[in-house]
Scaffold this motif. Structure first.
Motif, PDB file in Angstrom:
ATOM      1  N   PHE A  50       0.971  -1.182  -0.123  1.00 11.44           N
ATOM      2  CA  PHE A  50       0.139  -0.014  -0.111  1.00 11.44           C
ATOM      3  C   PHE A  50       0.804   1.165   0.003  1.00 11.44           C
ATOM      4  CE2 PHE A  50      -3.155  -2.715   2.719  1.00 11.44           C
ATOM      5  CZ  PHE A  50      -3.281  -3.568   1.779  1.00 11.44           C
ATOM      6  N   GLY A  51       1.885   1.157   0.707  1.00 10.52           N
ATOM      7  CA  GLY A  51       2.918   2.292   0.736  1.00 10.52           C
ATOM      8  C   GLY A  51       3.540   2.576  -0.330  1.00 10.52           C
ATOM      9  N   ALA A  52       3.907   1.478  -0.996  1.00 11.21           N
ATOM     10  CA  ALA A  52       4.654   1.549  -2.423  1.00 11.21           C
ATOM     11  C   ALA A  52       4.019   2.261  -3.415  1.00 11.21           C
ATOM     12  CB  ALA A  52       5.311   0.409  -2.744  1.00 11.21           C
ATOM     13  N   THR A  77       2.093  10.350  -2.920  1.00 14.69           N
ATOM     14  CA  THR A  77       0.973  10.797  -1.893  1.00 14.69           C
ATOM     15  C   THR A  77       1.294  10.165  -0.903  1.00 14.69           C
ATOM     16  OG1 THR A  77      -1.146  11.345  -1.407  1.00 14.69           O
ATOM     17  CG2 THR A  77      -0.618   9.534  -2.770  1.00 14.69           C
ATOM     18  N   THR A  78       0.218   9.920   0.133  1.00 15.71           N
ATOM     19  CA  THR A  78       0.284   8.942   1.304  1.00 15.71           C
ATOM     20  C   THR A  78      -0.848   7.846   1.315  1.00 15.71           C
ATOM     21  OG1 THR A  78      -0.954  10.407   2.651  1.00 15.71           O
ATOM     22  CG2 THR A  78       1.179  10.828   2.647  1.00 15.71           C
ATOM     23  N   VAL A  79      -0.771   7.015   2.125  1.00 14.63           N
ATOM     24  CA  VAL A  79      -1.714   6.028   1.987  1.00 14.63           C
ATOM     25  C   VAL A  79      -2.982   6.508   2.528  1.00 14.63           C
ATOM     26  CG1 VAL A  79      -2.455   3.734   3.080  1.00 14.63           C
ATOM     27  CG2 VAL A  79      -0.081   4.010   2.308  1.00 14.63           C
ATOM     28  N   ALA A  80      -2.914   7.423   3.613  1.00 17.53           N
ATOM     29  CA  ALA A  80      -4.077   7.988   4.073  1.00 17.53           C
ATOM     30  C   ALA A  80      -4.808   8.853   3.139  1.00 17.53           C
ATOM     31  CB  ALA A  80      -3.707   8.661   5.414  1.00 17.53           C
ATOM     32  N   ASN A 129      -7.508   1.152  11.539  1.00 14.84           N
ATOM     33  CA  ASN A 129      -7.559   2.376  10.659  1.00 14.84           C
ATOM     34  C   ASN A 129      -7.962   2.228   9.151  1.00 14.84           C
ATOM     35  OD1 ASN A 129      -6.293   4.047  12.969  1.00 14.84           O
ATOM     36  ND2 ASN A 129      -4.472   2.863  12.468  1.00 14.84           N
ATOM     37  N   ASN A 130      -8.465   1.251   9.061  1.00 12.10           N
ATOM     38  CA  ASN A 130      -8.881   1.059   7.377  1.00 12.10           C
ATOM     39  C   ASN A 130     -10.199  -0.060   7.395  1.00 12.10           C
ATOM     40  OD1 ASN A 130      -8.982   0.255   4.761  1.00 12.10           O
ATOM     41  ND2 ASN A 130      -6.747   0.553   4.690  1.00 12.10           N
ATOM     42  N   HIS A 131     -11.251   0.562   7.498  1.00 10.71           N
ATOM     43  CA  HIS A 131     -12.319  -0.031   7.895  1.00 10.71           C
ATOM     44  C   HIS A 131     -12.908  -0.530   6.221  1.00 10.71           C
ATOM     45  CE1 HIS A 131     -12.956   1.859  11.450  1.00 10.71           C
ATOM     46  NE2 HIS A 131     -13.086   2.958  10.990  1.00 10.71           N
ATOM     47  N   VAL A 132     -12.294   0.057   5.377  1.00 12.91           N
ATOM     48  CA  VAL A 132     -12.725  -0.524   3.766  1.00 12.91           C
ATOM     49  C   VAL A 132     -11.875  -1.939   3.719  1.00 12.91           C
ATOM     50  CG1 VAL A 132     -11.902  -0.395   1.387  1.00 12.91           C
ATOM     51  CG2 VAL A 132     -12.747   1.553   2.695  1.00 12.91           C
ATOM     52  N   LEU A 133     -10.583  -2.293   4.427  1.00 10.81           N
ATOM     53  CA  LEU A 133      -9.832  -3.409   4.265  1.00 10.81           C
ATOM     54  C   LEU A 133     -10.557  -4.473   4.987  1.00 10.81           C
ATOM     55  CD1 LEU A 133      -6.304  -4.223   4.609  1.00 10.81           C
ATOM     56  CD2 LEU A 133      -7.470  -5.140   6.430  1.00 10.81           C
TER      57      LEU A 133
END
Length: 524
Positions: free
Chosen positions: A319-321, A328-331, A419-423
């Motif tokens: 995700f970070g890559a 940009t950022t993952v957030a 921190n990631n409800h979608v996941l």
């Protein structure tokens, strides 16, 4: 009432959590340390023992201050770490080099040689590691170090997993033979098996490479589960940490294994510890051999059960890559993902960016994204990557179920799920069952539970879990999405084995060839 310190060494930082047996978490602190990478060698990943210990001292003092207690109030300290993170040491336990971190994959050739000989000689221990020895594991990393550090071999006295090295250091142990070794670490990463006589035979190791001759004896000592004590906090380290000398330190373990305990896992549960990578942890009264699963080890997670470990070599790192490539950022990239529907991107993402840990155990793979068109965005790829990690997780759970380890509950632990409800919703839809997410952070809670046992505060793990583990948020599968993902999963599974097994189809030759080509070009 008692207060203990639960320590978690992660890839980039150490977290110290102070937990009260009545009030729960009362204070915590994090201290970072550098990860050493090389652009010219993507497999390289090391860290300094001194950096780790300095960070631990800093974080412990900060946590005590935040909790508003005296250091003398802490009754025990327990530590979990990444693994297999291996450090060679001299006769007085001083490091001869940095740690080969868990994500260091330089030992691919060594792992392949161990696997080839183990299969040829029908070494039973390799079957309990899934049938393939990994470049992420202890003997492969140690052999790589021995081959590439001829000037340091004369001083080599032993090698330790991170969790055992930290515990020994804090106890003031200076003789490698006096340090207790974690059954969790040695069972999952070094082929240690009590019923098979411990480590692989000396004759086998010497045939892999004469440099391993004598290593078995150098790794000898007491192997123990985490309900046993490694020692007590030495005065010098008590002063550095700001704690009381003489408090017990239980035998350590890997972070994901203790995170599973801290997440409240019971027999029949599987815990996805989702962070930079994913560790999949379960335990059972009796477990059979499971091909491709990283380890089936008695006493590794819960001392009274057989632990099962699997996982994905990269999750949050992928995700970070993706975000990094999009500048940009993952957030930031995640904003709006909640509006995505199952399969709407038309992309299918094979999440092999750091190789395959389970069930193929193949480091010579790379990420694949199928279905690109000119309108696709980085956000589309991020959503497809989340779906891909869920599909890969289902491949693993299916394999476990096929060999007698069915899943009753799925718990998503680690840093990302909270921190990631979608996941979490995607996982519930892909796996076709509810996904439970602890409502509070579990990092360090597993360590705290074993610290409480060492302090005598609780008699059993179950009792400690009932008192300090958090309740769950539950994500139920959505029927419409389930149907879409059922179809996509069959496509994913087909591609997974076609591209992932070099000896089974022509497509299996493609990704290793790309890696070889890139390596030749870089070295040339």
């Amino acid at each position: 009432m008692a207060i203990v310190a639960g320590v978690d060494f992660g890839t980039l930082s150490v977290r110290v959590s102070l937990v009260d047996s009545e009030r729960g978490l009362i204070g915590s602190a994090v201290s970072e340390y550098p990860l050493h990478r090389k652009r010219e060698d993507p497999d390289y990943a090391t860290q300094s023992h001194n950096d780790h210990m300095s960070a631990l001292a800093s974080a412990t003092r900060q946590a005590v201050k935040e909790a508003g207690i005296r250091g003398d109030d802490v009754a025990a300290i327990a530590l979990d770490t990444t693994g297999s993170s291996v450090i060679p040491v001299a006769a007085d336990l001083t490091p001869l080099d940095d740690y080969y971190l868990w994500c260091d994959h330089r030992a691919k050739e060594e792992a392949a040689e161990i696997t080839e000989l183990a299969r040829r000689e029908k070494l039973e221990a390799i079957q309990w590691c899934g049938g393939v020895y990994s470049s992420e594991w202890g003997f492969a990393k140690l052999l790589h170090w021995l081959r590439h550090n001829p000037t340091k071999r004369e001083k080599f006295a032993s090698a330790f997993e991170h969790c055992d090295m930290v515990a020994a250091t804090l106890c003031g142990i200076t003789n490698p033979a006096d340090a207790k070794r974690s059954i969790c670490a040695m069972g999952h990463k070094w082929m240690w098996n009590a019923t098979l006589g411990g480590l692989p035979p000396e004759s086998f190791l010497a045939r892999v490479d004469p440099l391993l001759a004598g290593v078995r004896a150098k790794l000898d000592g007491q192997y123990a589960t985490s309900d046993e004590v490694a020692g007590t906090l030495a005065p010098a380290w008590a002063e550095k940490l700001g704690l009381r000398a003489g408090i017990p330190i239980p035998v350590g373990a890997f972070d994901a294994h203790w995170d599973a305990i801290g997440a409240g896992a019971r027999e029949g549960d599987v815990v996805n510890v989702v962070g930079t990578s994913t560790c999949i942890i379960a335990y059972a009264k009796k477990a059979e051999l499971i091909p491709g699963v990283c380890g089936v080890v008695k006493g590794s997670v819960h001392p009274a059960f057989t632990g099962i470990e699997a996982g994905l070599s990269a999750t949050g790192d992928i995700f970070g890559a993706i975000a990094h490539r999009a500048n940009t950022t993952v957030a930031e990239l995640s904003k709006g993902l909640e509006t995505y529907r199952a399969g709407q991107t038309g992309l299918l993402r094979m999440t092999w960016d750091n190789g395959d840990r389970t069930v193929l155990v193949n480091p010579n793979l790379g990420g694949i994204t199928l279905g690109w068109n000119l309108q696709h965005t980085a956000q589309d790829e991020l959503f497809a990557a989340i779906e891909g990690t869920a599909f890969h997780t289902r491949v693993i759970l299916d394999r476990m179920s096929e060999y007698g380890a069915p899943t009753v509950r799925v718990i998503n632990g680690g840093g990302i799920p909270q921190n990631n409800h979608v996941l979490n919703q995607v996982y519930a839809n892909v796996l076709g069952r509810p996904v439970l997410v602890p409502s509070r952070k579990v990092t360090g809670i597993g360590s705290a539970i074993f610290a409480f046992l060492a302090a005598g505060t609780f008699k059993t793990i179950d009792e400690a879990q009932d008192r300090i583990c958090s309740p769950f948020t539950v994500y139920e599968p959505e029927k419409a999405a389930q149907k879409v993902y059922e179809d996509l999963y069959h496509q994913y599974r087909r591609l997974y084995f076609l591209f992932g097994e070099p000896g089974k189809s022509e497509l299996g030759q493609v990704l290793p060839a790309l890696i070889r080509s890139a390596k030749v070009a870089t070295q040339g």
